[in-house]
Design a protein around this motif. Structure first.
Motif, mmCIF file in Angstrom:
data_model
loop_
_atom_site.group_PDB
_atom_site.id
_atom_site.type_symbol
_atom_site.label_atom_id
_atom_site.label_comp_id
_atom_site.label_asym_id
_atom_site.label_seq_id
_atom_site.Cartn_x
_atom_site.Cartn_y
_atom_site.Cartn_z
ATOM 1 N N ILE A 207 0.936 -1.206 -0.005
ATOM 2 C CA ILE A 207 0.018 0.044 -0.064
ATOM 3 C C ILE A 207 0.882 1.422 0.049
ATOM 4 N N GLY A 208 1.789 1.319 0.836
ATOM 5 C CA GLY A 208 2.848 2.316 0.884
ATOM 6 C C GLY A 208 3.451 2.545 -0.289
ATOM 7 N N GLY A 209 3.876 1.658 -1.141
ATOM 8 C CA GLY A 209 4.596 1.456 -2.550
ATOM 9 C C GLY A 209 3.792 2.185 -3.408
ATOM 10 N N LEU A 210 2.261 1.693 -3.489
ATOM 11 C CA LEU A 210 1.361 2.361 -4.376
ATOM 12 C C LEU A 210 1.050 3.786 -4.224
ATOM 13 N N LEU A 211 0.942 4.376 -2.773
ATOM 14 C CA LEU A 211 0.874 5.795 -2.571
ATOM 15 C C LEU A 211 1.828 6.296 -2.924
ATOM 16 N N LEU A 212 3.176 6.106 -2.939
ATOM 17 C CA LEU A 212 4.187 6.834 -3.535
ATOM 18 C C LEU A 212 4.159 6.808 -5.088
ATOM 19 N N LEU A 213 3.752 5.887 -5.533
ATOM 20 C CA LEU A 213 3.439 5.740 -6.851
ATOM 21 C C LEU A 213 2.288 6.607 -7.347
ATOM 22 N N TRP A 214 1.303 6.909 -6.705
ATOM 23 C CA TRP A 214 0.117 7.744 -7.013
ATOM 24 C C TRP A 214 0.541 8.955 -6.706
ATOM 25 N N GLY B 83 -7.719 9.624 -4.051
ATOM 26 C CA GLY B 83 -6.967 8.508 -4.485
ATOM 27 C C GLY B 83 -6.240 7.727 -3.148
ATOM 28 N N ALA B 84 -5.683 8.685 -2.543
ATOM 29 C CA ALA B 84 -4.973 7.990 -1.360
ATOM 30 C C ALA B 84 -5.668 7.306 -0.384
ATOM 31 N N THR B 85 -7.010 7.924 -0.069
ATOM 32 C CA THR B 85 -7.949 7.191 0.599
ATOM 33 C C THR B 85 -8.745 5.818 0.280
ATOM 34 N N LEU B 86 -8.648 5.648 -1.328
ATOM 35 C CA LEU B 86 -9.159 4.816 -2.039
ATOM 36 C C LEU B 86 -8.115 3.626 -1.906
ATOM 37 N N LEU B 87 -6.873 4.018 -2.050
ATOM 38 C CA LEU B 87 -5.875 2.734 -2.243
ATOM 39 C C LEU B 87 -5.645 1.639 -1.389
ATOM 40 N N PRO B 88 -5.849 1.956 0.206
ATOM 41 C CA PRO B 88 -5.946 0.822 0.882
ATOM 42 C C PRO B 88 -7.030 -0.022 0.833
ATOM 43 N N VAL B 89 -8.439 0.585 0.635
ATOM 44 C CA VAL B 89 -9.640 -0.360 0.409
ATOM 45 C C VAL B 89 -9.223 -1.026 -0.741
ATOM 46 N N LEU B 90 -8.945 -0.633 -1.851
ATOM 47 C CA LEU B 90 -8.614 -1.476 -3.093
ATOM 48 C C LEU B 90 -7.984 -2.726 -2.876
ATOM 49 N N VAL B 91 -6.595 -2.380 -2.144
ATOM 50 C CA VAL B 91 -5.830 -3.617 -1.633
ATOM 51 C C VAL B 91 -6.319 -4.408 -0.760
ATOM 52 N N THR B 92 -6.873 -3.779 0.169
ATOM 53 C CA THR B 92 -7.552 -5.029 1.402
ATOM 54 C C THR B 92 -8.972 -5.420 1.015
ATOM 55 N N LEU C 202 -7.235 15.133 5.598
ATOM 56 C CA LEU C 202 -5.894 15.137 5.920
ATOM 57 C C LEU C 202 -4.959 14.914 4.695
ATOM 58 N N PHE C 203 -5.172 13.837 3.909
ATOM 59 C CA PHE C 203 -4.270 13.813 2.801
ATOM 60 C C PHE C 203 -4.305 14.988 1.728
ATOM 61 N N SER C 204 -5.364 15.660 1.714
ATOM 62 C CA SER C 204 -5.262 16.821 0.934
ATOM 63 C C SER C 204 -4.136 17.921 1.400
ATOM 64 N N GLN C 205 -3.846 17.721 2.570
ATOM 65 C CA GLN C 205 -2.638 18.553 3.237
ATOM 66 C C GLN C 205 -1.246 17.966 3.096
ATOM 67 N N VAL C 206 -1.209 16.624 2.570
ATOM 68 C CA VAL C 206 0.062 15.893 2.494
ATOM 69 C C VAL C 206 0.587 16.342 1.110
ATOM 70 N N CYS C 207 1.457 17.035 0.925
ATOM 71 C CA CYS C 207 1.829 17.776 -0.341
ATOM 72 C C CYS C 207 3.255 17.163 -1.004
ATOM 73 N N SER C 208 4.163 17.109 -0.089
ATOM 74 C CA SER C 208 5.610 16.685 -0.468
ATOM 75 C C SER C 208 5.602 15.365 -0.343
ATOM 76 N N MET C 209 6.607 14.788 -1.185
ATOM 77 C CA MET C 209 7.000 13.303 -1.524
ATOM 78 C C MET C 209 7.425 12.762 -0.229
#
Length: 255
Positions: free
Chosen positions: A41-48, A65-74, A125-132
């Motif tokens: 999930i973390g790797g996919l988040l970085l890719l996204w 998308g970041a909120t959706l990713l864990p749901v898609l994986v799990t 919260l994810f909308s405030q996470v801007c930097s890699m």
């Protein structure tokens, strides 16, 4: 070990992997490999995040998308536990009734409300996470939350003698599983602190506080932990770490 890893992915993710027989020896170290799903999930988040940066995609779509990713994986297995625990606690019933409510496959109104609020807050919260770098610290959190969840499963008292969690706990080689979880905990915390010291430490402290709260409330309300409670902890731990990353970063920038 390989069959145990595959068993963990088959149970706790929707990632296509070769199927293994449902036997206890194939689940002996499965919980020890649980954090690897967080690594995916973390790797996919970085890719996204990278895709969003390259294509100029805005923060709101990145956050969704970041909120959706864990749901898609799990497949939402941990959110299901979050909902079951929400309904059980909202009932204000006795311990046995709460355990019975958690076993009910139907969802109640309290679970729906809390799930909606959870997803809204997580997206915000994810909308405030801007930097890699901030995204990288958040990515480490997916491993940490699963390592702590797996650790509680094998070390905390069980509220029930049966259930899906016990099918993994009973055959588990506890010493090796604890050692594996410890490696993932140390590795994920160390990586996040190296990437961004303030946010990394804040995230780890948020996870630790959530763990203490999880143990106290689980023992108080249910007499121990279940699979649903471990899922509830995982979800609360992840949003607590995300909030810590955002808030500590903003407070540090003010100084």
């Amino acid at each position: 070990m390989l069959r145990s890893m595959l068993s963990a992915f088959l149970m706790y993710s929707r990632i296509p992997v070769p199927k293994v027989a449902w036997k206890e020896e194939n689940r002996r170290y499965a919980l020890g490999f649980f954090p690897l799903i967080g690594a995916v999930i973390g790797g996919l988040l970085l890719l996204w995040r990278l895709i969003c940066d390259k294509l100029g995609i805005g923060q709101l779509l990145f956050a969704a998308g970041a909120t959706l990713l864990p749901v898609l994986v799990t497949g939402g297995i941990h959110l299901d536990g979050f909902c079951d625990v929400s309904d059980a606690r909202a009932s204000c019933a006795d311990r046995d009734k709460r355990l019975e409510i958690m076993s009910d496959p139907h969802i109640g109104s309290f679970a729906v409300m809390r799930l909606c609020l959870y997803l809204i807050i997580q997206t915000a919260l994810f909308s405030q996470v801007c930097s890699m770098k901030e995204v990288s610290v958040a990515a480490c959190g997916y491993m940490l939350s699963r390592a702590l969840s797996g650790l509680t499963a094998v070390t905390f008292k069980a509220a029930k003698k049966d259930g899906a969690l016990q099918s993994f706990v009973r055959p588990a080689h506890k010493k090796i599983t604890v050692a594996m979880e410890a490696v993932f905990i140390i590795g994920s915390v160390a990586a996040s602190v190296i990437i961004l010291p303030i946010q990394g430490v804040s995230s780890a402290l948020a996870a630790a506080l959530t763990l203490v709260y999880h143990r106290y409330t689980s023992y108080r309300d249910f007499g121990g932990v279940t699979g649903d409670l471990c899922g509830w902890f995982l979800q609360v731990c992840e949003i607590a770490m995300l909030a810590a990353i955002v808030l500590s970063g903003r407070l540090f920038s003010l100084w």
